[in-house]
Design an enzyme around this catalytic site. Structure first.
Site, short mmCIF file in Angstrom:
data_model
loop_
_atom_site.label_atom_id
_atom_site.label_comp_id
_atom_site.label_asym_id
_atom_site.label_seq_id
_atom_site.Cartn_x
_atom_site.Cartn_y
_atom_site.Cartn_z
N ASP A 1 -10.85 2.06 -3.59
CA ASP A 1 -11.24 1.59 -2.31
C ASP A 1 -12.19 1.51 -2.09
O ASP A 1 -13.30 1.13 -1.39
CB ASP A 1 -10.16 3.09 -1.29
CG ASP A 1 -8.83 2.15 -0.80
OD1 ASP A 1 -8.94 1.30 -0.69
OD2 ASP A 1 -8.66 2.71 -0.24
N ASP B 1 0.62 -0.46 0.27
CA ASP B 1 -0.07 -0.20 -0.08
C ASP B 1 1.28 1.16 -0.04
O ASP B 1 2.28 0.87 -0.09
CB ASP B 1 -1.27 -0.04 1.53
CG ASP B 1 -2.36 0.74 1.11
OD1 ASP B 1 -2.28 2.09 0.03
OD2 ASP B 1 -3.10 0.37 1.52
#
Ligand code: GLA
Length: 730
Positions: A548, A479
Site C-alpha cells: 500500500d 483483498d
C-alpha cells in the site's frame, strides 16, 4: 536428471544438471541427510559424518563404542522425544497421551513426474521441463503411523520441492499436533541467515545476520502469511554476495500460518525446518486416513542472491503460475483508490477513465466502495451487490461505458471478510471466524468470514458469480484486510486446531472455482498491499499488489526485497500523487515512473486533476513501458545497488534472454553538494557483445560496461533523481 538408490550402500542420490541431494539409510533404517549443494557426479562417503561417543548423546540401540546417536545424526524428518534433542519435524498425540515418535525407513518409490497435492497450491512439471520424484515411506513401528516424504527434482533448475504425508495405520485415531513439511540438517553453522521481515507499508525488507546458537523462528500466528514475515528463509555462505557464493533458500507454498525454524545445535550443526505453524494447529487423524502437508521449494544457488532470484523467478513463472495470463504482458492499469477513496460517483469514475484512456492506460480498476452501502470502511463487506445510491445505473452499465472507451474493466472484492454492519452478518452472525465462548475482536470494523464452512463459501461464491456473470469484468483485485483472532468456528465437528487449515483449503477451493470458471479474468491478490504475497497465492493469482506504500523512495526497498523471491511479472507497482499519501514525500514524476515501471506499471491518482505537463510525462512513460514491458516482466533481473546498503541509491537491470537488449535503472534519493559524476556498473550483459547505450555515442563492449562501467552523462541535480538507460546490441 536422475534419482537413484544404491542398494549396497543404501543411499539415494537425487541429481540434475546443477544440484545434488543425498539421503542415506544408516543402519539400514535411520534416514539421514548427507549432502545438498552443487551437483556431484557421484557420492562415496556415505554415512561418514563424525560418529563418536558424545557425552549425554543417547543410543537408540546398543552400539559398540556408543558411536551412534540421533542427537548428532543429520536427519531428514526427525521424530519426537526419542534421542534427538533438537526440534522435531512432527508431533503425534496418541490415545495414551504420549507423543514419543521415531520414524524409520519402510520402503521407497522413484516415480517419473510429480504427484498432485489434493486441494493445495503446488509447483508442477511441464512437458519441456519434466520432474522426477522420490517417495520415501517411513514408519513408526510402534504406533504404525506412516509418513511419506516426497522429493521432486526439476530438470534444469537447482530446485527441489518437499512435502510430507501422514497416514494413520494404527488401531486408534490420533491427533497431529505438529506436521511440518520438511526438515534438513546442515553439518555446520557457518552461515548468515537471510529473511524478509516487514510491516504494513514496509514489506519484505532484506535482513541478513550471522547465524548464532539457538532456535530462530520466523512465523505467522496471524491466520495468514502476513506482512510481518515472508514464508522464506535462506542460509548464505558468509562470503556470499549478490552474485557469488552459495545460498540455500526455503520458500513455503502456502498462505496460512507458517513456521520457519533455523536451529544451531550444541555441535554447531544447523537444522532448517518449514511448515504449517503448530501453534494453532491440531489435526484429528482417524484410522486409515491421511494428512498432506503443503510443499516447500528448496533452492540452491551457487551464484549468490541474484542467482537465487534468477532461479525462482522463471521457476515460479513456468512451474507455479497458471492460466491465460501466465506469460502475458500485464496491462497498464489505473486504480481509483488513492484518487477518490470511497468518495466517487459514476460520473467521476467515467471522467477518470476518459482521461486515462487518452494517456494509453489499458485497464480501469474500480476499488473499494462499489457495493452494499459502503461509503466508508465500517460496513457492507459480505454484501456483494451494487451500491445503487452511488452507482444508480448499475455496475454493468459503468463497466460497459468504460469498455466503450477501449479499456478493460477491473473490480475490487474482499471476499473473505464480513462487516458487522452488513446484511450478511445480521442474517448469519456466526459465519465469521470466532471462538463462540469469547468476545470477537474487530479489526478495521470487520471479521474474517469462516471459509472452513462449505455453506459460507457457497454463499460468497454465488454472490461473486452473480456479479461476474452479469458484469464484463476482466480483472479482480482480491483483498484481505485484517489478521485473525479468536480462531475458532461455530461449525460442529471441526476442532479449533483444524479451523485454519480447513479455512485455507476452503479458500483454495473457492479460488480454484473462480479461476476455472473465469479463465479470462486477471486476478491480483492483495492484503493491505503485500500482506499475503506468497507462493501459495501465485498458484491462483499471477500478480499481487506489492504494498500500500506507493512512495517511490519506500518502494525502492520494498521492490528490491520482494524481487529476492518473487518474479517481476507478479509485482504490482503504481505511480501515485504527491505529496505521497503514506510518507508525504514529493518525489519527481520521473522517479515515480521509473520505480513503478520496474514492475507491473499502474497509476493510482486522480488523473483529472493533473497538469498538461504531468499528463504528457505520463503518456511518455506509458508508451515507453509498453515498448519494454516484456523485457521488464519476463527478462532476467539483476539487482545491482542495494537501497538497504547504500541508504541513498538503488540500481537494477533487466536483460533479455538473448542478451541483446537491456534496461538499466539508477535511482538516487537525496542530493549532496559538490559530488562527482556518478559511475555505474552493469550486470548480465554478454561480455563479447557490443552495445549502444541511450544518450551515448558509439558502441561499448559488454565486458567494458560490466567491469569499467560508465559515467552518467549529466550531473544529477536535486533530490529524487532517476536515470533509465536502454542498451541494445550494436
Ligand atoms: C487495502 C488495499 C488498498 C485498497 C484498500 C481499500 O488497504 O491494500 O489498495 O484496496 O484496501 O479498502
Amino acid at each position: 536428471m536422475t534419482i537413484t538408490f544404491d542398494e549396497k550402500k543404501k543411499y539415494f542420490h537425487l541429481k540434475n544438471e546443477s544440484v545434488s541431494y543425498v539421503i542415506a539409510l544408516e543402519e539400514e533404517k535411520y534416514v539421514s541427510h548427507q549432502y545438498w549443494g552443487k551437483r556431484l557426479n557421484s557420492f562415496s562417503q556415505v554415512a561418514d559424518y563424525p560418529r563418536q561417543d558424545n557425552a549425554f548423546a543417547p543410543n537408540p540401540f546398543e552400539v559398540p563404542g556408543r558411536i551412534f546417536s540421533l542427537a548428532t545424526l543429520p536427519q531428514e524428518f526427525p521424530g519426537n522425544g526419542s534421542g534427538d534433542f533438537r526440534e522435531s519435524a512432527f508431533e503425534c498425540l496418541y490415545p495414551d497421551q504420549t507423543t514419543v515418535s521415531l520414524l524409520t525407513y519402510k520402503s521407497h518409490d522413484i516415480v517419473i513426474g510429480k504427484q498432485p497435492l489434493q486441494g493445495l497450491p503446488q509447483t508442477y512439471e511441464t512437458k519441456e521441463e519434466p520432474a522426477e520424484t522420490l517417495l520415501l515411506t517411513l514408519e513408526d513401528t510402534v504406533t504404525k503411523v506412516e509418513v511419506v516424504l516426497s522429493y521432486t527434482l526439476f530438470k534444469d533448475y537447482p530446485v527441489l520441492t518437499r512435502s510430507a504425508s501422514f497416514r494413520n495405520n494404527g488401531a486408534e485415531a490420533i491427533h497431529l499436533n505438529k506436521a511440518l513439511s520438511m526438515s534438513i540438517d546442515f553439518p555446520d553453522a557457518d552461515f548468515d541467515m537471510i529473511q524478509l521481515p516487514g510491516a504494513w507499508g514496509r514489506e519484505r525488507q532484506i535482513v541478513r545476520t550471522p547465524l548464532v546458537r539457538g532456535i530462530h523462528t520466523l512465523d505467522s500466528k496471524r491466520g495468514t502469511t502476513s506482512h510481518a514475515y515472508q514464508p522464506f528463509v535462506a542460509l548464505a555462505d558468509k562470503t556470499a554476495t549478490e552474485d557469488q557464493g552459495a545460498v540455500y533458500g526455503f520458500h513455503f507454498v502456502y498462505s496460512g500460518e507458517f513456521r520457519a525454524n533455523v536451529e544451531v545445535d550444541t555441535y554447531a550443526q544447523t537444522r532448517v525446518q518449514m511448515g504449517i505453524n503448530p501453534t494453532h494447529f491440531q489435526w484429528h487423524l482417524p484410522v486409515g486416513e491421511a494428512f498432506q502437508t503443503p510443499e516447500v521449494v528448496l533452492v540452491y544457488s551457487e551464484n549468490g542472491l541474484n542467482g537465487l532470484s534468477q532461479t525462482l523467478h522463471p521457476f515460479y513463472q513456468k512451474h507455479l503460475i497458471r492460466g491465460q495470463h501466465q506469460f502475458a504482458e500485464r496491462p497498464v492499469l489505473i486504480n481509483n483508490w488513492e484518487g477518490t477513496y470511497f468518495d466517487f460517483t459514476a460520473d467521476k469514475i467515467e471522467a477518470m477513465a476518459d482521461e486515462a484512456s487518452t494517456l494509453g492506460i489499458e485497464l480501469f480498476v474500480l476499488d473499494d466502495g462499489w457495493f452494499g452501502k459502503r461509503d466508508d470502511d465500517y460496513s457492507s463487506l459480505g454484501d456483494w451487490h451494487v451500491h445503487t445510491a452511488k452507482l444508480p445505473s448499475g455496475l454493468k452499465q459503468l463497466a460497459e461505458n468504460i469498455k466503450a472507451k477501449g479499456m478493460l474493466f477491473g473490480l475490487w472484492f474482499e471476499p473473505e471478510m464480513i462487516s458487522e454492519d452488513s446484511e450478511l452478518y445480521r442474517a448469519h452472525p456466526d459465519w465469521c471466524i470466532h471462538t463462540p465462548s469469547r468476545e470477537k475482536s474487530l479489526s478495521r470494523s470487520q471479521y474474517v468470514i469462516d471459509f472452513s464452512r462449505k455453506e459460507v463459501r457457497d454463499n460468497i461464491l454465488a454472490q461473486m458469480m452473480e456479479v461476474l456473470d452479469e458484469v464484463p469484468v476482466d480483472y479482480i483485485k482480491w483483498d484481505y484486510n485484517r489478521n485473525m483472532t479468536e480462531i475458532g468456528t461455530a461449525a460442529p465437528g471441526t476442532l479449533p486446531g483444524e479451523v485454519l487449515h480447513k479455512y485455507m483449503l476452503g479458500l483454495y477451493e473457492v479460488m480454484e472455482a473462480l479461476v476455472t470458471k473465469y479463465p479470462h479474468i486477471l486476478f491480483e491478490s492483495c492484503s493491505g498491499g503485500g500482506g499475503r504475497f506468497d507462493p501459495g497465492f501465485l498458484y491462483y493469482m499471477p500478480q499481487t499488489w506489492t504494498s500500500d506504500n506507493t512512495d517511490a523512495v519506500a518502494r525502492l526497498e520494498i521492490q528490491y526485497g520482494t524481487s529476492l523471491v518473487m518474479p517481476i511479472s507478479s509485482m504490482g507497482s503504481h505511480v501515485s500523487a504527491i505529496p505521497n499519501h503514506q510518507t508525504h514525500r514529493m518525489a519527481s514524476m520521473k522517479m515515480r515512473g521509473d520505480v513503478a515501471m520496474a514492475g507491473n506499471l499502474g497509476y493510482e491518482l486522480d488523473v483529472t486533476t493533473l497538469s498538461e505537463a504531468e499528463k504528457q510525462e505520463m503518456k511518455e512513460q506509458i508508451s515507453f513501458y509498453k515498448e519494454y514491458r516484456k523485457l521488464i516482466q519476463y527478462g532476467t533481473f539483476h539487482r545491482i545497488l542495494s537501497p538497504f546498503e547504500t541508504q541513498n541509491e538503488a540500481a537494477w537491470i533487466f536483460v533479455s534472454p538473448e542478451q541483446d537488449e537491456a534496461l538499466y535503472f539508477y535511482y538516487r534519493v537525496l542530493d549532496r553538494a559538490n559530488l562527482k559524476k556518478k559511475k555505474v556498473l552493469f550486470k548480465g550483459l554478454d561480455p563479447v557483445k557490443f552495445y549502444t547505450v541511450s544518450g551515448y555515442e558509439g558502441a561499448i563492449g559488454g565486458d567494458e560496461l560490466m567491469n569499467r562501467g560508465l559515467y552518467l552523462k549529466d550531473a544529477l541535480q536535486g533530490d529524487y533523481q532517476s536515470v533509465c538507460l536502454v542498451l541494445k546490441e550494436a
